[in-house]
Scaffold this motif. Structure first.
Motif, PDB file in Angstrom:
ATOM      1  N   GLN A   1      16.643  58.856 -17.250  1.00 19.00           N
ATOM      2  CA  GLN A   1      16.957  57.829 -16.252  1.00 19.00           C
ATOM      3  C   GLN A   1      17.530  56.576 -16.904  1.00 19.00           C
ATOM      4  O   GLN A   1      18.386  55.904 -16.333  1.00 19.00           O
ATOM      5  CB  GLN A   1      15.725  57.499 -15.392  1.00 19.00           C
ATOM      6  N   GLY A   2      17.076  56.246 -18.122  1.00 17.96           N
ATOM      7  CA  GLY A   2      17.644  55.103 -18.825  1.00 17.96           C
ATOM      8  C   GLY A   2      19.119  55.307 -19.140  1.00 17.96           C
ATOM      9  O   GLY A   2      19.937  54.397 -18.972  1.00 17.96           O
ATOM     10  N   THR A   3      19.465  56.523 -19.572  1.00 16.32           N
ATOM     11  CA  THR A   3      20.867  56.849 -19.864  1.00 16.32           C
ATOM     12  C   THR A   3      21.703  56.840 -18.593  1.00 16.32           C
ATOM     13  O   THR A   3      22.824  56.311 -18.578  1.00 16.32           O
ATOM     14  CB  THR A   3      20.960  58.232 -20.534  1.00 16.32           C
ATOM     15  N   TYR A   4      21.151  57.405 -17.526  1.00 14.35           N
ATOM     16  CA  TYR A   4      21.879  57.457 -16.253  1.00 14.35           C
ATOM     17  C   TYR A   4      22.160  56.046 -15.721  1.00 14.35           C
ATOM     18  O   TYR A   4      23.287  55.746 -15.302  1.00 14.35           O
ATOM     19  CB  TYR A   4      21.075  58.246 -15.233  1.00 14.35           C
ATOM     20  N   ILE A   5      21.148  55.195 -15.744  1.00 11.86           N
ATOM     21  CA  ILE A   5      21.315  53.833 -15.226  1.00 11.86           C
ATOM     22  C   ILE A   5      22.304  53.049 -16.070  1.00 11.86           C
ATOM     23  O   ILE A   5      23.133  52.300 -15.555  1.00 11.86           O
ATOM     24  CB  ILE A   5      19.952  53.115 -15.162  1.00 11.86           C
ATOM     25  N   ASN A   6      22.249  53.237 -17.387  1.00  9.85           N
ATOM     26  CA  ASN A   6      23.201  52.546 -18.244  1.00  9.85           C
ATOM     27  C   ASN A   6      24.623  53.037 -18.023  1.00  9.85           C
ATOM     28  O   ASN A   6      25.588  52.288 -18.190  1.00  9.85           O
ATOM     29  CB  ASN A   6      22.805  52.704 -19.713  1.00  9.85           C
ATOM     30  N   CYS A   7      24.756  54.320 -17.647  1.00  9.62           N
ATOM     31  CA  CYS A   7      26.082  54.836 -17.278  1.00  9.62           C
ATOM     32  C   CYS A   7      26.600  54.172 -16.011  1.00  9.62           C
ATOM     33  O   CYS A   7      27.801  53.913 -15.869  1.00  9.62           O
ATOM     34  CB  CYS A   7      26.008  56.354 -17.058  1.00  9.62           C
ATOM     35  N   ARG A   8      25.687  53.919 -15.082  1.00 12.44           N
ATOM     36  CA  ARG A   8      26.080  53.303 -13.810  1.00 12.44           C
ATOM     37  C   ARG A   8      26.377  51.819 -13.964  1.00 12.44           C
ATOM     38  O   ARG A   8      27.240  51.281 -13.279  1.00 12.44           O
ATOM     39  CB  ARG A   8      24.961  53.485 -12.778  1.00 12.44           C
ATOM     40  N   PHE A   9      25.643  51.154 -14.869  1.00 13.57           N
ATOM     41  CA  PHE A   9      25.806  49.707 -15.024  1.00 13.57           C
ATOM     42  C   PHE A   9      26.020  49.336 -16.494  1.00 13.57           C
ATOM     43  O   PHE A   9      25.210  48.603 -17.086  1.00 13.57           O
ATOM     44  CB  PHE A   9      24.571  48.978 -14.478  1.00 13.57           C
ATOM     45  N   PRO A  10      27.091  49.827 -17.094  1.00 12.58           N
ATOM     46  CA  PRO A  10      27.342  49.473 -18.502  1.00 12.58           C
ATOM     47  C   PRO A  10      27.824  48.033 -18.627  1.00 12.58           C
ATOM     48  O   PRO A  10      28.426  47.483 -17.706  1.00 12.58           O
ATOM     49  CB  PRO A  10      28.443  50.454 -18.905  1.00 12.58           C
ATOM     50  N   LYS A  11      27.528  47.426 -19.762  1.00 11.20           N
ATOM     51  CA  LYS A  11      27.987  46.055 -20.033  1.00 11.20           C
ATOM     52  C   LYS A  11      28.557  46.039 -21.437  1.00 11.20           C
ATOM     53  O   LYS A  11      27.814  46.049 -22.422  1.00 11.20           O
ATOM     54  CB  LYS A  11      26.825  45.067 -19.909  1.00 11.20           C
ATOM     55  N   PHE A  12      29.885  46.049 -21.516  1.00 13.72           N
ATOM     56  CA  PHE A  12      30.548  46.120 -22.807  1.00 13.72           C
ATOM     57  C   PHE A  12      31.054  44.756 -23.297  1.00 13.72           C
ATOM     58  O   PHE A  12      31.316  44.577 -24.479  1.00 13.72           O
ATOM     59  CB  PHE A  12      31.728  47.095 -22.739  1.00 13.72           C
ATOM     60  N   ASP A  13      31.189  43.789 -22.386  1.00 14.83           N
ATOM     61  CA  ASP A  13      31.751  42.485 -22.760  1.00 14.83           C
ATOM     62  C   ASP A  13      30.629  41.503 -23.121  1.00 14.83           C
ATOM     63  O   ASP A  13      30.374  40.520 -22.434  1.00 14.83           O
ATOM     64  CB  ASP A  13      32.603  41.916 -21.627  1.00 14.83           C
ATOM     65  N   TRP A  14      29.925  41.795 -24.210  1.00 15.44           N
ATOM     66  CA  TRP A  14      28.830  40.928 -24.641  1.00 15.44           C
ATOM     67  C   TRP A  14      29.128  40.342 -26.010  1.00 15.44           C
ATOM     68  O   TRP A  14      29.862  40.910 -26.801  1.00 15.44           O
ATOM     69  CB  TRP A  14      27.513  41.715 -24.687  1.00 15.44           C
ATOM     70  N   ASP A  15      28.544  39.171 -26.268  1.00 16.07           N
ATOM     71  CA  ASP A  15      28.702  38.502 -27.553  1.00 16.07           C
ATOM     72  C   ASP A  15      27.402  38.516 -28.360  1.00 16.07           C
ATOM     73  O   ASP A  15      27.419  38.269 -29.559  1.00 16.07           O
ATOM     74  CB  ASP A  15      29.152  37.045 -27.353  1.00 16.07           C
ATOM     75  N   ASN A  16      26.293  38.757 -27.691  1.00 15.23           N
ATOM     76  CA  ASN A  16      24.985  38.770 -28.344  1.00 15.23           C
ATOM     77  C   ASN A  16      24.213  40.004 -27.890  1.00 15.23           C
ATOM     78  O   ASN A  16      24.113  40.278 -26.684  1.00 15.23           O
ATOM     79  CB  ASN A  16      24.214  37.499 -27.976  1.00 15.23           C
ATOM     80  N   GLU A  17      23.655  40.751 -28.844  1.00 15.87           N
ATOM     81  CA  GLU A  17      22.902  41.961 -28.497  1.00 15.87           C
ATOM     82  C   GLU A  17      21.740  41.674 -27.565  1.00 15.87           C
ATOM     83  O   GLU A  17      21.360  42.530 -26.755  1.00 15.87           O
ATOM     84  CB  GLU A  17      22.367  42.627 -29.772  1.00 15.87           C
ATOM     85  N   MET A  18      21.154  40.494 -27.649  1.00  9.94           N
ATOM     86  CA  MET A  18      20.011  40.139 -26.829  1.00  9.94           C
ATOM     87  C   MET A  18      20.322  40.255 -25.344  1.00  9.94           C
ATOM     88  O   MET A  18      19.466  40.652 -24.542  1.00  9.94           O
ATOM     89  CB  MET A  18      19.553  38.714 -27.158  1.00  9.94           C
TER      90      MET A  18
END
Length: 255
Positions: free
Chosen positions: A176-193
């Motif tokens: 479910q963690g992988t599925y949700i991250n597929c649905r709501f990916p966030k690639f435009d980040w500047d900080n891993e936090m």
């Protein structure tokens, strides 16, 4: 394309002036990459491995604290009976709050194009994310289960529940963690936090995990359902949902 495939599947090591090539399957190469990246990011480990760390600490503490002393400190009269019921859910809860998969895809960030340029299937890419979470979970699971079975007196049903239920929760958490991250990916980040702690996929995945932990308790308290039966029923549901979500996530196009 051949060069990319070669780099992905082979690892070169130089020893005594000689170079040897160690070949891996595409999945193994991706899996090793995930493991290496995970342990190289203290922010990722700190925010997604806390449950497993706590599980290991508690398990080690139980190795030196006798059941009688534990009962005295906690005020529980029959520790064996109490843990026989609640130990599976305790382990499952610690695993559910440790979900590297909920942020693993987003952490590819601007480097996603590199994976898109190699002959890597979308399914293999996503399976490596699931495998990462299952590997992290296995550390806490194996240690805690071994300690509980050795230190406390469980009957056959309780022991089987301890072995099976946390595994079902672990699989569901990873998928479910992988599925949700597929649905709501966030690639435009500047900080891993931002990704590992504040992204919508991490928050949503954590909320789902807590709900799955609460359901057996609510069924037991308010509907007077046997706690062991509630755990097995929830485990069965989670496995079915895991299969459904797995096929759904494999159909998602990320790379």
């Amino acid at each position: 394309m051949r060069l990319n495939s070669y780099v992905l599947q082979c690892h070169a090591a130089s020893a005594g002036g000689k170079t040897s090539l160690k070949k891996h399957s595409v999945f193994s190469a991706m899996y090793l990459k995930e493991i290496g990246r995970y342990f190289s990011s203290y922010l990722w480990v700190l925010n997604t491995g806390l449950g497993v760390v706590l599980l290991c600490v508690v398990s080690l503490a139980l190795c030196v604290i006798s059941p009688e002393m534990l009962g005295k400190y906690t005020g529980i009269e029959d520790v064996d009976s109490f843990l026989g019921q609640f130990a599976p859910l305790i382990i499952a809860a610690m695993l559910s709050i440790s979900c590297p998969a909920a942020s693993a895809i987003s952490l590819e960030g601007k480097n996603l194009w590199i994976l898109q340029s190699v002959p890597l299937s979308n399914k293999t890419f996503l399976k490596s994310k699931i495998a990462l979470t299952l590997t992290i979970h296995s550390i806490g699971y194996m240690l805690s289960v071994a300690v509980f079975l050795i230190r406390f007196q469980f009957n056959a049903i309780q022991a089987l529940t301890l072995l099976v239920v946390p595994v079902c929760y672990s699989i569901f958490t990873a998928v479910q963690g992988t599925y949700i991250n597929c649905r709501f990916p966030k690639f435009d980040w500047d900080n891993e936090m931002v990704v590992v702690k504040q992204s919508i996929s991490v928050i949503l995945s954590g909320a789902i995990g807590m709900i799955c932990i609460a359901v057996p308790e609510l069924l037991h308290w308010f509907l007077d359902v046997s706690f062991i039966k509630a755990l097995w029923g929830m485990a069965a549901i989670l496995i079915v949902l895991s299969v459904i979500l797995y096929f759904k996530v494999c159909s998602k196009k990320i790379i």
